[in-house]
Design a protein around this motif. Sequence first.
Motif, PDB file in Angstrom:
ATOM      1  N   UNK A   1      16.559   1.729   9.185  1.00 20.67           N
ATOM      2  CA  UNK A   1      15.332   2.407   8.770  1.00 20.67           C
ATOM      3  C   UNK A   1      14.108   1.525   9.034  1.00 20.67           C
ATOM      4  N   UNK A   2      13.031   2.162   9.472  1.00 23.13           N
ATOM      5  CA  UNK A   2      11.754   1.463   9.722  1.00 23.13           C
ATOM      6  C   UNK A   2      10.613   2.368   9.267  1.00 23.13           C
ATOM      7  N   UNK A   3       9.413   1.790   9.162  1.00 21.21           N
ATOM      8  CA  UNK A   3       8.235   2.620   8.905  1.00 21.21           C
ATOM      9  C   UNK A   3       7.932   3.405  10.183  1.00 21.21           C
ATOM     10  N   UNK A   4       7.703   4.706  10.058  1.00 21.66           N
ATOM     11  CA  UNK A   4       7.334   5.503  11.230  1.00 21.66           C
ATOM     12  C   UNK A   4       5.831   5.354  11.447  1.00 21.66           C
ATOM     13  N   UNK A   5       5.426   4.849  12.593  1.00 22.76           N
ATOM     14  CA  UNK A   5       4.008   4.625  12.867  1.00 22.76           C
ATOM     15  C   UNK A   5       3.394   3.741  11.801  1.00 22.76           C
ATOM     16  N   UNK A   6       2.222   4.169  11.301  1.00 25.75           N
ATOM     17  CA  UNK A   6       1.563   3.398  10.241  1.00 25.75           C
ATOM     18  C   UNK A   6       2.027   3.872   8.866  1.00 25.75           C
ATOM     19  N   UNK A   7       3.065   4.737   8.824  1.00 21.78           N
ATOM     20  CA  UNK A   7       3.597   5.224   7.572  1.00 21.78           C
ATOM     21  C   UNK A   7       2.803   6.420   7.072  1.00 21.78           C
ATOM     22  N   UNK A   8       3.226   6.964   5.926  1.00 20.28           N
ATOM     23  CA  UNK A   8       4.285   6.484   5.052  1.00 20.28           C
ATOM     24  C   UNK A   8       5.674   7.052   5.353  1.00 20.28           C
ATOM     25  N   UNK A   9       5.855   7.852   6.414  1.00 16.67           N
ATOM     26  CA  UNK A   9       7.201   8.366   6.689  1.00 16.67           C
ATOM     27  C   UNK A   9       8.117   7.227   7.105  1.00 16.67           C
ATOM     28  N   UNK A  10       9.409   7.491   6.964  1.00 18.45           N
ATOM     29  CA  UNK A  10      10.433   6.522   7.350  1.00 18.45           C
ATOM     30  C   UNK A  10      11.200   7.118   8.522  1.00 18.45           C
ATOM     31  N   UNK A  11      11.438   6.291   9.543  1.00 18.40           N
ATOM     32  CA  UNK A  11      12.254   6.711  10.686  1.00 18.40           C
ATOM     33  C   UNK A  11      13.587   5.981  10.614  1.00 18.40           C
ATOM     34  N   UNK A  12      14.673   6.744  10.712  1.00 16.50           N
ATOM     35  CA  UNK A  12      16.002   6.124  10.811  1.00 16.50           C
ATOM     36  C   UNK A  12      16.529   6.471  12.197  1.00 16.50           C
TER      37      UNK A  12
ATOM     38  N   UNK B   1       0.830  -1.216   0.000  1.00 13.55           N
ATOM     39  CA  UNK B   1       0.000   0.000   0.000  1.00 13.55           C
ATOM     40  C   UNK B   1       0.864   1.265   0.000  1.00 13.55           C
ATOM     41  N   UNK B   2       2.139   1.116   0.277  1.00 11.44           N
ATOM     42  CA  UNK B   2       3.054   2.286   0.236  1.00 11.44           C
ATOM     43  C   UNK B   2       4.408   1.822  -0.313  1.00 11.44           C
ATOM     44  N   UNK B   3       4.432   1.528  -1.623  1.00 12.81           N
ATOM     45  CA  UNK B   3       5.661   0.984  -2.220  1.00 12.81           C
ATOM     46  C   UNK B   3       6.852   1.935  -2.134  1.00 12.81           C
ATOM     47  N   UNK B   4       6.590   3.241  -2.169  1.00 16.19           N
ATOM     48  CA  UNK B   4       7.689   4.211  -2.066  1.00 16.19           C
ATOM     49  C   UNK B   4       8.393   4.076  -0.718  1.00 16.19           C
ATOM     50  N   UNK B   5       7.608   3.876   0.320  1.00 20.12           N
ATOM     51  CA  UNK B   5       8.149   3.721   1.673  1.00 20.12           C
ATOM     52  C   UNK B   5       8.915   2.402   1.776  1.00 20.12           C
ATOM     53  N   UNK B   6       8.280   1.334   1.305  1.00 20.52           N
ATOM     54  CA  UNK B   6       8.912   0.008   1.348  1.00 20.52           C
ATOM     55  C   UNK B   6      10.268   0.047   0.623  1.00 20.52           C
ATOM     56  N   UNK B   7      10.299   0.674  -0.568  1.00 20.10           N
ATOM     57  CA  UNK B   7      11.529   0.670  -1.365  1.00 20.10           C
ATOM     58  C   UNK B   7      12.619   1.527  -0.720  1.00 20.10           C
ATOM     59  N   UNK B   8      12.230   2.668  -0.150  1.00 18.14           N
ATOM     60  CA  UNK B   8      13.242   3.528   0.482  1.00 18.14           C
ATOM     61  C   UNK B   8      13.848   2.813   1.701  1.00 18.14           C
TER      62      UNK B   8
END
Length: 326
Positions: A267-278, A249-256
Amino acid sequence: MSMNADAPQTTYAARSVRVRVPATSANLGPGFDTLGIALAYGDDLTATTRAESGATVHVTGVGEGEVPTDASNLVVRSAAYVYEQLGRELPGLTLEAHNRIPHGRGMGSSGSAIVAGIMIAAGLLESDPESPLSLTEAQLLGFATALEGHPDNVAPALFGGLTIAWTTPEGPKFKKLMVHRGVAPLVLVPSFTMSTELARSLQPEQVPHEDAVFNVSRSALLIAALTQSPELLFESTEDRLHQNYRGAAMPGTRDLIAELRERGYPAVVSGAGPSVLVMSNGPQERLAAADFVAEHHPDWRVLTLAVDTKGATVEPIPAISSRVSQ
Ligand SMILES: Nc1ncnc2c1ncn2[C@@H]1O[C@H](COP(=O)(O)OP(=O)(O)OP(=O)(O)O)[C@@H](O)[C@H]1O
Ligand SMILES: N[C@@H](CCO)C(=O)O
């Protein structure tokens, strides 16, 4: 507004409180619905009581022209919920909200809005001239979790730092921990959104036992990594409970995330996404990750943030009394 000279006049003594509430990042990889951190980036609100019932919300910044500006606003609804639970009626309110937390991006905006409303209610109840009331930490967390549905964003938004939150038959509970100073958070925010409700609908009812064991080990290790041993951040941020199910549902997030992890960044999904937390091991690693994203993914906003250690605050501020007709 014109005043009727013949109408009896009375002075309305308004009360005002200022609330600051941080953004949060929940899950932190393996700690689904349990772990969260508060981030030094947040919303600022001022609530003033008024004689007229209802609510008027003035929003500047994020959500301006989008979120409701009346009593249906999430912040006002949350304040009203507290009053209702205590058998009281929320006074009429005028609210100024200066928002920075992006909405629907995985930085806990709904949890922070709920916490803002609860802290407004707490501040107004505490300064109630007729029947002042102080809310306990357990009440604050209980009200916030009832409204948000899970405690992992609202616990750090309320109390700051790193929080472990869990639910019991008596209500939600939390433990606050201080994050090791070597941990350097970076949040990468895309222009697209993801609703938490949609992300949660993608979760299976059941997961393989070995995946549950995998996440138990990683989340236990993550507490050690975040509080004592940041060199363990990469291994401890692996997850099998939620990220894979939501990835399509969020391929941009998954790929990054895949690109960053291939290069050794935790790197992980921040909360339910789509931001990324490092959650980088030190400022140099964070800078290198930020440079990589700025060069290869310039459409992602890069936020270099500190951990917020205080959580939400509320303070009374002087309000101007007004004359009202009876
Ligand atoms: N400051 C605010 N004022 C009013 N409504 C808000 C505010 N912040 C968030 N909301 C509401 O919450 C919605 C976003 O909630 P949602 O749970 O989908 O995402 P999130 O909380 O930003 O992300 P996550 O829970 O994954 O960290 C917004 O679309 C808006 O309706
Ligand atoms: N634990 C929550 C955080 C987002 O609100 C989820 O991932 O659905």
